[in-house]
Scaffold this active site. Structure first.
Site, PDB file in Angstrom:
ATOM      1  CG  ASP A  38      28.661 -42.709  65.467  1.00 15.65           C
ATOM      2  OD1 ASP A  38      29.183 -43.551  66.315  1.00 15.65           O
ATOM      3  OD2 ASP A  38      27.986 -41.277  65.834  1.00 15.65           O
ATOM      4  CB  SER A  39      32.380 -43.766  62.149  1.00 13.72           C
ATOM      5  OG  SER A  39      32.750 -42.440  62.652  1.00 13.72           O
TER       6      SER A  39
END
Length: 82
Positions: A38-39
């Protein structure tokens, strides 16, 4: 540092960060699609790359192009040969 050395070091960093075996991390591995990043994972990886390879700060404009492990290896190889 050779491209192969960069790849092996990056493979170790990614495996540690994503709790994988190094064999599971290939040049074709997509961070999002294959490794489930994910980010936050990606930002941690960017910081680890900056620190490990002593390349300064990676430009935010360069980040969208770094989708696979191979993309990062090519990017780091270019940065380190400047």
């Amino acid at each position: 540092m050779t491209t192969e050395e960069i790849y092996q070091k990056l493979q170790e960093i990614i495996a540690e960060q994503f709790a994988l075996d190094t064999e599971e991390v290939t040049a074709e591995s997509s961070f999002v699609d294959d490794l489930g990043a994910d980010s936050v994972d990606l930002m941690e990886l960017v910081m680890a790359m900056e620190e490990e390879f002593d390349i300064g700060e990676i430009d935010e404009d360069d980040l969208p192009a770094l989708k696979t492990v191979g993309d990062c290896v090519r990017y780091l190889t270019a940065k380190l040969s400047d």
